[in-house]
Design an enzyme around this catalytic site. Structure first.
Site, PDB file in Angstrom:
ATOM      1  N   SER A  42       7.799 -31.544  30.156  1.00 12.18           N
ATOM      2  CA  SER A  42       7.618 -30.266  29.467  1.00 12.18           C
ATOM      3  C   SER A  42       8.917 -29.755  28.872  1.00 12.18           C
ATOM      4  CB  SER A  42       7.172 -29.199  30.462  1.00 12.18           C
ATOM      5  OG  SER A  42       6.157 -29.655  31.272  1.00 12.18           O
TER       6      SER A  42
ATOM      7  N   HIS B  84       3.963 -34.860  24.922  1.00 11.47           N
ATOM      8  CA  HIS B  84       3.752 -33.694  25.783  1.00 11.47           C
ATOM      9  C   HIS B  84       2.343 -33.147  25.580  1.00 11.47           C
ATOM     10  CE1 HIS B  84       5.014 -29.265  26.692  1.00 11.47           C
ATOM     11  NE2 HIS B  84       4.431 -29.828  27.732  1.00 11.47           N
TER      12      HIS B  84
ATOM     13  N   GLU C 255       2.514 -32.522  21.722  1.00 13.06           N
ATOM     14  CA  GLU C 255       3.831 -32.325  21.103  1.00 13.06           C
ATOM     15  C   GLU C 255       4.547 -33.682  21.152  1.00 13.06           C
ATOM     16  OE1 GLU C 255       6.209 -29.416  23.255  1.00 13.06           O
ATOM     17  OE2 GLU C 255       6.860 -28.511  21.373  1.00 13.06           O
TER      18      GLU C 255
HETATM   19  N1  3HC Z   1      -9.971 -29.480  33.216  1.00 12.24           N
HETATM   20  C1  3HC Z   1     -10.889 -29.819  32.302  1.00 12.24           C
HETATM   21  N2  3HC Z   1     -11.673 -28.941  31.644  1.00 12.24           N
HETATM   22  C2  3HC Z   1     -11.534 -27.654  31.982  1.00 12.24           C
HETATM   23  C3  3HC Z   1     -10.611 -27.203  32.932  1.00 12.24           C
HETATM   24  C4  3HC Z   1      -9.809 -28.186  33.564  1.00 12.24           C
HETATM   25  N3  3HC Z   1      -8.878 -27.856  34.465  1.00 12.24           N
HETATM   26  N4  3HC Z   1     -10.706 -25.858  33.027  1.00 12.24           N
HETATM   27  C5  3HC Z   1     -11.648 -25.479  32.158  1.00 12.24           C
HETATM   28  N5  3HC Z   1     -12.140 -26.560  31.524  1.00 12.24           N
HETATM   29  C6  3HC Z   1     -13.170 -26.576  30.498  1.00 12.24           C
HETATM   30  C7  3HC Z   1     -14.480 -26.089  31.052  1.00 12.24           C
HETATM   31  O1  3HC Z   1     -15.173 -27.113  31.738  1.00 12.24           O
HETATM   32  C8  3HC Z   1     -15.180 -25.639  29.806  1.00 12.24           C
HETATM   33  O2  3HC Z   1     -15.656 -26.764  29.105  1.00 12.24           O
HETATM   34  P1  3HC Z   1     -17.058 -26.709  28.346  1.00 12.24           P
HETATM   35  O3  3HC Z   1     -16.949 -25.635  27.308  1.00 12.24           O
HETATM   36  O4  3HC Z   1     -17.149 -28.055  27.786  1.00 12.24           O
HETATM   37  O5  3HC Z   1     -18.072 -26.426  29.380  1.00 12.24           O
HETATM   38  C9  3HC Z   1     -14.040 -25.069  28.955  1.00 12.24           C
HETATM   39  O6  3HC Z   1     -12.843 -25.637  29.478  1.00 12.24           O
HETATM   40  C10 3HC Z   1     -13.977 -23.570  29.066  1.00 12.24           C
HETATM   41  O7  3HC Z   1     -13.877 -23.266  30.449  1.00 12.24           O
HETATM   42  P2  3HC Z   1     -14.511 -21.988  31.122  1.00 12.24           P
HETATM   43  O8  3HC Z   1     -15.685 -21.552  30.326  1.00 12.24           O
HETATM   44  O9  3HC Z   1     -14.704 -22.271  32.562  1.00 12.24           O
HETATM   45  O10 3HC Z   1     -13.363 -20.927  31.115  1.00 12.24           O
HETATM   46  P3  3HC Z   1     -12.574 -20.297  29.916  1.00 12.24           P
HETATM   47  O11 3HC Z   1     -13.402 -20.095  28.703  1.00 12.24           O
HETATM   48  O12 3HC Z   1     -11.908 -19.160  30.551  1.00 12.24           O
HETATM   49  O13 3HC Z   1     -11.479 -21.415  29.518  1.00 12.24           O
HETATM   50  C11 3HC Z   1      -9.341 -22.368  29.712  1.00 12.24           C
HETATM   51  C12 3HC Z   1     -10.605 -21.944  30.457  1.00 12.24           C
HETATM   52  C13 3HC Z   1      -9.693 -23.489  28.715  1.00 12.24           C
HETATM   53  C14 3HC Z   1      -8.370 -22.889  30.750  1.00 12.24           C
HETATM   54  C15 3HC Z   1      -8.799 -21.141  28.923  1.00 12.24           C
HETATM   55  O14 3HC Z   1      -8.619 -20.062  29.816  1.00 12.24           O
HETATM   56  C16 3HC Z   1      -7.489 -21.397  28.231  1.00 12.24           C
HETATM   57  O15 3HC Z   1      -7.454 -21.974  27.161  1.00 12.24           O
HETATM   58  N6  3HC Z   1      -6.377 -20.958  28.842  1.00 12.24           N
HETATM   59  C17 3HC Z   1      -5.041 -21.153  28.320  1.00 12.24           C
HETATM   60  C18 3HC Z   1      -4.589 -22.539  28.671  1.00 12.24           C
HETATM   61  C19 3HC Z   1      -3.234 -22.821  28.124  1.00 12.24           C
HETATM   62  O16 3HC Z   1      -2.565 -22.014  27.492  1.00 12.24           O
HETATM   63  N7  3HC Z   1      -2.778 -24.047  28.381  1.00 12.24           N
HETATM   64  C20 3HC Z   1      -1.459 -24.479  28.023  1.00 12.24           C
HETATM   65  C21 3HC Z   1      -0.520 -24.236  29.171  1.00 12.24           C
HETATM   66  S1  3HC Z   1       1.128 -24.658  28.786  1.00 12.24           S
HETATM   67  C22 3HC Z   1       1.204 -26.312  29.072  1.00 12.24           C
HETATM   68  O17 3HC Z   1       0.293 -26.968  29.512  1.00 12.24           O
HETATM   69  C23 3HC Z   1       2.508 -26.928  28.750  1.00 12.24           C
HETATM   70  C24 3HC Z   1       3.298 -27.227  29.973  1.00 12.24           C
HETATM   71  O18 3HC Z   1       4.455 -27.917  29.556  1.00 12.24           O
HETATM   72  C25 3HC Z   1       3.689 -26.021  30.767  1.00 12.24           C
END
Ligand code: 3HC
Length: 303
Positions: free
Chosen positions: A124, A158, A170
């Site tokens: 990251s 990434h 990325e």
């Molecule tokens: N693994 C796989 N799929 C997942 C999941 C997981 N851990 N969590 C949620 N999902 C899927 C669900 O199954 C659902 O899929 P579907 O529409 O096909 O049924 C979809 O995501 C939406 O999930 P939910 O309806 O349960 O919940 P939300 O609508 O609240 O979405 C979320 C959950 C997708 C995690 C959303 O809250 C989100 O986009 N959050 C922000 C995530 C983000 O910013 N990620 C980047 C982090 S930074 C990073 O990774 C970089 C690193 O270097 C730090």
């Protein structure tokens, strides 16, 4: 002429949430056989359970035929050593954010994997250039043909969490990365169903150089009592249409991961805007690591 990624077999090192997600999209979307390795057997079994769950959900929602899910699952094979990955065309490392650990792993990749395999890190924030320097064979200089060939195949790839959902990869070029490595890595990420954004090899790359000060400022607002946890998160969910507020997102990423990235940013730039907040450090000291540990800024019943 279009470029082919040429990845007939992929290795993934680390079966945590990122490594498992990378194995999943590679097997399902890019249709590439994946060898998945983690030093913890328990982690591998948790990872494979998650893959089964994700495939079953796609089948139940009618997005995947049962046979396609079975095929994707059969493409992922757990292996218990790096030696088993000796024939892979590309390996993606997804272990915890620690430069010494990553350098040791890449040194081992350099001796155990094919000399033309692409060596990608899902880091990251850690410098890809520093990681690439670790694969230069003993006795060879960085500028020699051997040194350039060895380090030229290292790249940053990434992914974002949750990998099956987030649409971005990325792509980070080390100073040493060859054009062929970069081009094939981009095509591979696209085959996994991702869009690619490129960043230079600066601490945190584009994504975390911007995200981490935001998360850190949110934690400092909480620390100073500027607003409550819920109001800080609500501000961004409802005011800016972010899917999660910054405190919930920090829990989701893992507070130890956020701290490790912030420490890399701070030590790599000496810029005080990246200095981790005391509250974040204390939360990690207390082993309140966010969603994965059952407690962070929020409490979670599902661990
Ligand atoms: N693994 C796989 N799929 C997942 C999941 C997981 N851990 N969590 C949620 N999902 C899927 C669900 O199954 C659902 O899929 P579907 O529409 O096909 O049924 C979809 O995501 C939406 O999930 P939910 O309806 O349960 O919940 P939300 O609508 O609240 O979405 C979320 C959950 C997708 C995690 C959303 O809250 C989100 O986009 N959050 C922000 C995530 C983000 O910013 N990620 C980047 C982090 S930074 C990073 O990774 C970089 C690193 O270097 C730090």
């Amino acid at each position: 002429m279009s470029i082919a990624h040429g990845i007939k077999q992929l290795g993934v090192l680390g079966a945590g949430q990122m490594g498992t997600g990378i194995a999943f999209v590679s097997a399902l979307r890019a249709k590439v056989p994946v060898l998945l390795h983690d030093r913890s057997k328990d982690q591998i079994s948790k990872g494979l359970t998650l893959v089964d769950k994700l495939l079953a959900k796609d089948v139940s929602k009618g997005r995947l035929q049962f046979s396609e899910a079975e095929e994707a699952r059969s493409r992922i094979t757990p292996v218990d050593s790096l030696e088993a990955m000796r024939d892979v065309d590309m390996v993606v490392e997804a272990v915890s954010e620690n430069l010494d650990l990553k350098r040791a792993i890449f040194r081992e990749f350099g001796t155990k994997l094919r000399p033309d395999a692409i060596l990608a890190s899902n880091t990251s924030s850690i410098s890809i250039t520093k990681i690439a320097a670790a694969v230069i064979p003993e006795g060879a200089s960085a500028a020699s043909e051997q040194g350039k060939a060895a380090s030229g195949r290292v790249v940053g790839l990434h992914f974002f969490n949750p990998v099956p959902v987030m649409k971005l990869v990325e792509l980070i070029s080390a100073v040493q990365t060859s054009k062929d490595t970069l081009d094939r890595s981009r095509v591979f990420a696209e085959a996994c169903g991702k869009e690619v954004a490129t960043s230079q090899d600066v601490p945190g790359f584009v994504s975390n150089a911007l995200l981490m000060p935001f998360i850190n400022e949110a934690i400092m607002c909480l620390e100073k009592g500027v607003a409550t946890r819920d109001d800080i998160d609500k501000t961004f969910r409802l005011g800016m249409a972010h899917p999660m507020g910054p405190l919930q997102l920090a829990d989701f990423i893992g507070l130890d991961t956020c701290l490790a990235i912030q420490q890399t940013l701070y030590s790599g730039t000496s810029d005080s805007k990246y200095r981790p907040s005391v509250l974040l450090e204390r939360m990690v000291d207390a082993q309140y690591l966010g969603k994965k540990s059952g407690r962070g800024f929020y409490e979670y019943n599902d661990g």
